[in-house]
Design an enzyme around this catalytic site. Structure first.
Site: not given
Ligand code: ADP
Ligand code: ADP
Ligand code: ZN
Length: 219
Positions: A93, A132, A165, A176
């Protein structure tokens, strides 16, 4: 020469669909899923020292420091479980993380095959984030609007009770998204220059996005 291993990075802003597509990718190709977000959430729920440190950043919507995050990935990536391919979901990231990954993958001879960048409009991201729900046990991602579980409030895969979450609030989302723009977005250029980048339209239905990812991987 044998086919190149599916060593994949999945990128995209928060809510783009990384977790959702990860589930589909690893189940189709049988490669190891490494989600730094899931690893941090697990450490937080177990209240380990790593979890306590990570929580102080994640709860504010900030990135966890590079040194902590890199160490976490280092051990996992060198593991036997990743020998047949790996999917990095949410890592790297930052440029510092990407440089560390570059060095590591060379050292352990597990080079990155493709970087999938899931593109999504910011307006849709906030809607996805607030509706979500995730499974705290297996990490599966659901949505109250677009991806409902079969039974209300319950994970389809392991039947655990779904939760929201702690960082999926509007306020945290803004921070974020800022972190994404400032620290993560430069990686798009970084991987483009290395010739590894594949852009995918994340605004399509889940299955269509997956289809485009498979096409991008040539499989
Ligand atoms: P999202 O689904 O919103 O993209 P993630 O589940 O991947 O978020 O990550 C949740 C949180 O964990 C991030 O907002 C950050 O605080 C931390 N995090 C995850 N991956 C990284 C990374 N590669 N570097 C720094 N922080 C991270
Ligand atoms: P990220 O890991 O990038 O933060 P997620 O896979 O958790 O994203 O998806 C974020 C939210 O959007 C979840 O509630 C998921 O079920 C929904 N979602 C993911 N892909 C799609 C899509 N193509 N269309 C509609 N909703 C989606
Ligand atoms: Zn589950």
């Amino acid at each position: 020469m044998s086919e190149q291993k599916l060593n994949i990075i999945l990128m995209g802003p928060p809510g783009a669909g990384k977790g959702t597509q990860s589930e589909l990718i690893v189940s189709k190709f049988g490669i190891k899923h490494l989600s730094t977000g899931d690893m941090f959430r697990e450490a937080i729920s177990k209240q380990t020292p790593l979890g306590l440190e990570a929580k102080s950043y994640i709860s504010k919507g900030l990135l966890v420091p590079d040194s902590v995050t890199i160490n976490l990935v280092k051990d996992s990536l060198a593991n036997d479980e990743c020998a047949n391919g790996y999917l990095l979901d949410g890592f790297p990231r930052t440029i510092v993380q990407a440089d560390a990954l570059d060095e590591l993958t060379k050292k352990i001879q597990r080079p990155i095959f493709k970087v999938i960048n899931i593109q999504a409009d910011e307006k849709i991201l906030i809607e996805r984030i607030v509706s979500r729900r995730i499974c705290p046990n297996c990490g599966a991602s659901y949505n109250l609007k677009s991806k409902k579980p079969l039974v209300d409030g319950e994970c389809d895969l392991c039947h655990s009770k779904l939760v929201q979450r702690a960082d999926d609030t509007e306020a945290s989302f803004k921070t974020r998204l800022d972190a994404y723009h400032q620290q993560t977005q430069p990686l798009i250029d970084y991987y483009q220059k290395k010739g590894l980048l594949v852009n995918v339209d994340g605004l399509q239905e889940i299955d269509k996005v997956f289809n485009d990812i498979c096409k991008g991987l040539g499989r």
